[in-house]
Design an enzyme around this catalytic site. Structure first.
Site, PDB file in Angstrom:
ATOM      1  N   GLU A 159      76.191  62.407  73.590  1.00  0.00           N
ATOM      2  CA  GLU A 159      77.545  61.951  73.288  1.00  0.00           C
ATOM      3  C   GLU A 159      78.229  61.736  74.640  1.00  0.00           C
ATOM      4  OE1 GLU A 159      79.997  64.614  70.972  1.00  0.00           O
ATOM      5  OE2 GLU A 159      81.666  63.185  71.035  1.00  0.00           O
TER       6      GLU A 159
ATOM      7  N   ARG B 112      66.857  75.263  72.645  1.00  0.00           N
ATOM      8  CA  ARG B 112      67.599  74.698  73.762  1.00  0.00           C
ATOM      9  C   ARG B 112      67.374  75.549  75.002  1.00  0.00           C
ATOM     10  NH1 ARG B 112      72.450  73.467  71.963  1.00  0.00           N
ATOM     11  NH2 ARG B 112      73.476  73.371  73.958  1.00  0.00           N
TER      12      ARG B 112
ATOM     13  N   LYS C  30      79.453  71.392  77.304  1.00  0.00           N
ATOM     14  CA  LYS C  30      80.201  70.356  78.022  1.00  0.00           C
ATOM     15  C   LYS C  30      81.699  70.639  78.002  1.00  0.00           C
ATOM     16  CE  LYS C  30      77.894  66.976  75.989  1.00  0.00           C
ATOM     17  NZ  LYS C  30      77.539  65.618  75.553  1.00  0.00           N
TER      18      LYS C  30
HETATM   19  P1  ATP Z   1      77.638  70.296  74.001  1.00  0.00           P
HETATM   20  O1  ATP Z   1      77.380  71.183  72.812  1.00  0.00           O
HETATM   21  O2  ATP Z   1      77.830  70.998  75.263  1.00  0.00           O
HETATM   22  O3  ATP Z   1      78.669  69.226  73.754  1.00  0.00           O
HETATM   23  P2  ATP Z   1      75.620  68.660  73.080  1.00  0.00           P
HETATM   24  O4  ATP Z   1      74.375  69.288  72.627  1.00  0.00           O
HETATM   25  O5  ATP Z   1      76.599  68.315  72.011  1.00  0.00           O
HETATM   26  O6  ATP Z   1      76.276  69.540  74.189  1.00  0.00           O
HETATM   27  P3  ATP Z   1      74.813  65.998  73.359  1.00  0.00           P
HETATM   28  O7  ATP Z   1      75.375  64.955  74.232  1.00  0.00           O
HETATM   29  O8  ATP Z   1      75.017  65.879  71.902  1.00  0.00           O
HETATM   30  O9  ATP Z   1      75.358  67.370  73.908  1.00  0.00           O
HETATM   31  O10 ATP Z   1      73.289  66.237  73.671  1.00  0.00           O
HETATM   32  C1  ATP Z   1      72.362  65.203  73.770  1.00  0.00           C
HETATM   33  C2  ATP Z   1      70.992  65.770  73.504  1.00  0.00           C
HETATM   34  O11 ATP Z   1      70.696  66.793  74.445  1.00  0.00           O
HETATM   35  C3  ATP Z   1      70.906  66.389  72.134  1.00  0.00           C
HETATM   36  O12 ATP Z   1      69.711  65.936  71.529  1.00  0.00           O
HETATM   37  C4  ATP Z   1      70.867  67.852  72.391  1.00  0.00           C
HETATM   38  O13 ATP Z   1      70.088  68.502  71.430  1.00  0.00           O
HETATM   39  C5  ATP Z   1      70.257  67.951  73.766  1.00  0.00           C
HETATM   40  N1  ATP Z   1      70.714  69.137  74.467  1.00  0.00           N
HETATM   41  C6  ATP Z   1      71.985  69.488  74.730  1.00  0.00           C
HETATM   42  N2  ATP Z   1      72.044  70.686  75.331  1.00  0.00           N
HETATM   43  C7  ATP Z   1      70.759  71.108  75.472  1.00  0.00           C
HETATM   44  C8  ATP Z   1      70.143  72.273  76.025  1.00  0.00           C
HETATM   45  N3  ATP Z   1      70.863  73.257  76.554  1.00  0.00           N
HETATM   46  N4  ATP Z   1      68.799  72.345  75.993  1.00  0.00           N
HETATM   47  C9  ATP Z   1      68.068  71.361  75.474  1.00  0.00           C
HETATM   48  N5  ATP Z   1      68.576  70.247  74.936  1.00  0.00           N
HETATM   49  C10 ATP Z   1      69.903  70.106  74.928  1.00  0.00           C
HETATM   50 MG    MG Z   2      76.104  67.267  70.361  1.00  0.00          MG
END
Ligand code: ATP
Ligand code: MG
Length: 557
Positions: free
Chosen positions: A35, A260, A270
């Protein structure tokens, strides 16, 4: 690690089986779906390496798709930085970047289809009421009083939602599934909400936006993603993912979940990283203390070291906390192979060689990388006055101290054996000069009579060396899990001493080579990288990582 050595983790196994069974005609198409509401971090790197890695391994490709369904937090700055980071990590996505917002029309059409099938309805419950009606994990939810609306009425109301007739939060489109389902996500989840917001790509075209669970599976399906790999917390959302795609009879993308990455002494959400950047706790998203890709890049991490880290941590179904020492180990391991050595004195104290001719300058040969002969040699100027590290001298050293002390002889790297015989102190009794003699027969660092010295120390010429600002970093947080405290804000655990700025003396040749991004090893003190703030008139280095490898002592968690 070569392909053959790679452990066959469960995702590889699934894809390998699918390919050999000829599923999807043997095709593999994955996606990385960030995102655009922040910069990528090391956790995303794990997902990127996994998605791009497995696709490539099985002859497939990976889409880069921006999951931009929430207009309030997304913008182009993030879209740009994400592309830059994915490229920098060394991955090439399939075709042009894709955007969920390109599919808003299709998603809207699909909703009408669900309404027509009697599988979706417009609900007037407020957000608070929705929550209350949802029940709890142990109690079933209650059916919405609006569930019984006719198909025509739903189509009409949904159209009017789209037309902007209703205020934010006054209505939702909901799936009609099962308010008694033990899985809370299946209790008539919202598919669309009203939000009169300007979207950075679609402007004011829409005032209804799809919810994540509804949008994500459709994005995957529209792109014919074969393996939709996401993190473990989405496991409970999978029945809904499947329900949507099955109801609409569209391409059956399949979701798989892995654990994760969680790293000690840092935060990865984020939202929290945004707070750190915006509230000035760090200099920005790319502050070298941040776990962001751009922060790690600025700190001096290489793409290879991050990819290797992601390989080493593996892919499992169990959440765990990875020690930051492992990441540091990976960057040391790579930088050890590829960087030139150089001498820099971080905390200088002067050495005067009393038997060395005044005004004489010798250009001594120094090896650039003992691990790589092809890296060649360089010249280092040696003069009567030098600087060494304050910590490399003790006036009255204990027996086990192998560096310089009164009456002690040590090797000055690439130069001579020097023996200390005196010190000069200021009025406060602080040592300001160390007086030594050198043995001219030991040029290059070996004695022809075969005598040995216990220690070798680094140095620079007092006259010929140049100054550089050096930024030393410590962990950003003082505790391993800064966001675990229930009633404490994670910012209470910020380490007030995470940045130390010092003035160092460095070898003069660095003025010519140390463009921003230049990486090297300062012998004995660590790996360093020239900062984007660095210029020929003022060199600035970030310490990527100290030399000492603590990985050996780290327990496996
Ligand atoms: P946040 O919760 O901090 O906003 P997010 O998971 O919503 O992070 P996205 O932009 O949706 O962030 O993530 C893009 C991809 O990266 C998703 O497929 C998510 O599963 C993966 N991802 C995010 N954080 C991690 C992590 N700590 N380890 C592995 N994969 C991750
Ligand atoms: Mg997300």
């Amino acid at each position: 690690m070569s392909q053959e050595d790679k452990p066959l983790h469960f995702i590889r196994q699934i894809i390998s089986d699918d390919v050999s069974e000829g599923k999807n005609e043997g095709k593999v198409l994955t996606r990385f779906p960030p995102e655009p509401n922040g910069y990528l971090h090391i956790g995303h790197a794990k997902s990127i390496c996994l998605n791009f890695g497995v696709a490539k391994e099985f002859g497939g490709v990976t889409n880069l798709r921006f999951d931009d369904t929430n207009p309030d937090t997304e913008n182009v700055e993030y879209v740009k930085s994400i592309q830059e980071d994915v490229k920098w990590l060394g991955f090439e996505w399939n075709g042009e970047p894709l955007f969920a917002s390109q599919y808003f029309d299709k998603m809207h059409q699909f909703s009408i289809e669900l309404i027509k099938q009697g599988k979706a309805y417009v609900c007037d419950l407020s957000m608070d009421e929705l929550r209350a009606y949802r029940g709890t994990p142990t109690e079933p939810g209650r059916e919405s009083p609006y569930m019984g609306r006719s198909i025509d009425e739903n189509i009409d109301l949904f159209q009017r939602m789209k037309n902007g007739e209703f205020p934010d939060g006054s209505k939702t489109l909901r799936a009609r599934i099962d308010m008694a389902s033990p899985n809370m996500h299946m209790r008539d989840p919202a598919l669309y909400r009203i939000k009169h917001s300007n979207h950075y790509r679609t402007g004011n075209d829409w005032c209804i936006y799809p919810m994540y669970d509804y949008a994500h599976c459709l994005e995957d399906s529209i792109e014919c993603i074969t393996h939709s790999i996401c993190t473990l917390e989405f496991e409970v959302h999978r029945p809904l993912y499947d329900w949507v795609l099955e109801s609409l009879d569209v391409f059956p993308s399949r979701q798989y979940e892995f654990a994760r990455l969680n790293l000690g002494y840092t935060v990865m959400s984020k939202r929290k990283l945004l707070q750190l950047a915006e509230e000035g706790h760090v200099s920005g998203w790319d502050d070298p203390r941040m776990p962001t890709i751009s922060g790690l890049r600025r700190r001096g991490y290489t793409p290879e070291s991050i990819r290797n880290f992601c390989e080493v941590i593996g892919v499992t179904k169990f959440n765990s906390l990875t020690d930051i020492a492992l990441l540091e180990h990976c960057v040391r391991d790579h930088l050890n192979k590829v960087t030139h050595r150089t001498m820099a004195v971080l905390d200088p104290i002067k050495v005067v060689i009393t038997n060395y001719p005044e005004g004489q300058v010798e250009e001594l040969d120094a090896v650039n990388n003992p691990e790589d002969e092809s890296a060649g040699t360089r010249k280092v100027p040696f003069t009567r006055e030098l600087y060494i590290e304050r910590s490399d001298f003790m006036e009255d050293p204990p027996r086990k101290f192998f560096r310089l002390g009164i009456g002690r002889e040590v090797r000055f790297r690439w130069a001579y054996f020097l023996t200390c015989h005196d010190v000069v102190k200021d009025a406060e009794g602080e040592i300001i000069e160390i007086h030594c003699t050198y043995d001219p027969l030991t040029k290059g660092g070996d004695a022809p009579d075969g005598r040995k010295v216990k220690g070798t120390i680094h140095w620079v010429s007092a006259e010929k060396s140049i100054t550089a600002e050096v930024r030393l970093y410590d962990r950003l947080f003082t505790v391993e899990k800064p966001d675990a405290g229930k009633d404490k804000d994670f910012k209470e655990f910020l380490n007030p001493d995470s940045l130390q700025v010092i003035e160092a003396r460095i070898e003069p040749h660095l003025a010519k080579v140390a463009e921003p991004g230049y990486r090297c090893q300062f012998e004995r003190t660590g790996y360093f990288c020239a900062d984007p703030d660095s210029s020929p008139s003022k060199l600035v280095f970030n310490r990527t990582v100290p030399l000492r490898d603590s990985w050996g002592k780290v327990k496996n968690k």
